[in-house]
Design a protein around this motif. Structure first.
Motif, PDB file in Angstrom:
ATOM      1  N   UNK A 139       0.831  -1.203   0.000  1.00  0.00           N
ATOM      2  CA  UNK A 139       0.000   0.000   0.000  1.00  0.00           C
ATOM      3  C   UNK A 139       0.866   1.254   0.000  1.00  0.00           C
ATOM      4  N   UNK A 140       2.037   1.198   0.646  1.00  0.00           N
ATOM      5  CA  UNK A 140       2.960   2.337   0.627  1.00  0.00           C
ATOM      6  C   UNK A 140       3.517   2.575  -0.777  1.00  0.00           C
ATOM      7  N   UNK A 141       3.498   1.531  -1.602  1.00  0.00           N
ATOM      8  CA  UNK A 141       3.955   1.651  -2.986  1.00  0.00           C
ATOM      9  C   UNK A 141       2.810   2.008  -3.938  1.00  0.00           C
ATOM     10  N   UNK A 142       1.621   2.305  -3.398  1.00  0.00           N
ATOM     11  CA  UNK A 142       0.490   2.720  -4.210  1.00  0.00           C
ATOM     12  C   UNK A 142      -0.371   1.591  -4.732  1.00  0.00           C
ATOM     13  N   UNK A 143      -0.137   0.362  -4.269  1.00  0.00           N
ATOM     14  CA  UNK A 143      -0.942  -0.781  -4.700  1.00  0.00           C
ATOM     15  C   UNK A 143      -2.096  -0.966  -3.718  1.00  0.00           C
ATOM     16  N   UNK A 144      -3.115  -1.701  -4.116  1.00  0.00           N
ATOM     17  CA  UNK A 144      -4.302  -1.873  -3.274  1.00  0.00           C
ATOM     18  C   UNK A 144      -4.023  -2.739  -2.049  1.00  0.00           C
ATOM     19  N   UNK A 145      -3.248  -3.806  -2.248  1.00  0.00           N
ATOM     20  CA  UNK A 145      -2.998  -4.732  -1.154  1.00  0.00           C
ATOM     21  C   UNK A 145      -1.760  -5.560  -1.444  1.00  0.00           C
TER      22      UNK A 145
END
Length: 160
Positions: free
Chosen positions: A124-130
């Motif tokens: 999530x810190x990398x902009x992904x959902x999960x």
């Protein structure tokens, strides 16, 4: 030298001169056996003359493993969990008890997948959902549905 030190040395010398195996028997069979095990034998037994007789059978690594309590008595998941805590990738119960794999986890594998929530937060810190751990690999997913599909594929491969 004081009289007390001379007396102490005399007592120690008498004990050393005395058959050390017999000395163990003054404490009972358990001390005889413990002494023999410390010397690399499987057991010992005191006779009527208070002499300790060690078995002639040497202790091998398999004998020592058999004496240790097994984590498998608590379940396969306890075995695997303790192996994971030691940084090993897997652990299985076999005839010797719990055996950890030879492969060590990399620091990033352990860090990201020791707790599933760490992988999720990382992704999530990398902009992904999960994020989902597939074994010890943290896989970032764009949606919860994509993560669910990855988990189902992992579960089906484990069942085969």
């Amino acid at each position: 030298m004081s009289a007390r030190q001379i007396l102490l040395l005399g007592v120690i010398a008498a004990l050393v001169r005395q058959n050390s195996a017999g000395f163990r028997c003054t404490f009972g069979n358990w001390a005889c056996t413990a002494g023999c095990v410390m010397l690399g034998q499987t057991s010992g037994l005191c006779d009527a003359d208070w002499s300790c007789h060690c078995s002639e059978k040497k202790i091998g690594i398999n004998n020592l493993r058999a004496l240790l309590p097994s984590r498998c008595m608590l379940g396969e998941s306890v075995c695997e969990g303790t192996c994971h805590a030691m940084g090993r990738s897997t652990g299985i119960c076999d005839k010797y008890g719990c055996t950890c794999s030879e492969r060590f986890l990399s620091p990033s594998e352990f860090l990201l997948c020791a707790a599933e929530s760490t992988c999720r937060t990382h992704c999530q810190a990398q902009g992904r959902a999960t994020g989902v751990c597939l074994g010890w690999s943290c896989e970032c997913k764009s949606s919860d549905a994509e993560a669910q599909t990855a988990l189902e594929q992992l579960m089906s491969s484990l069942e085969e």
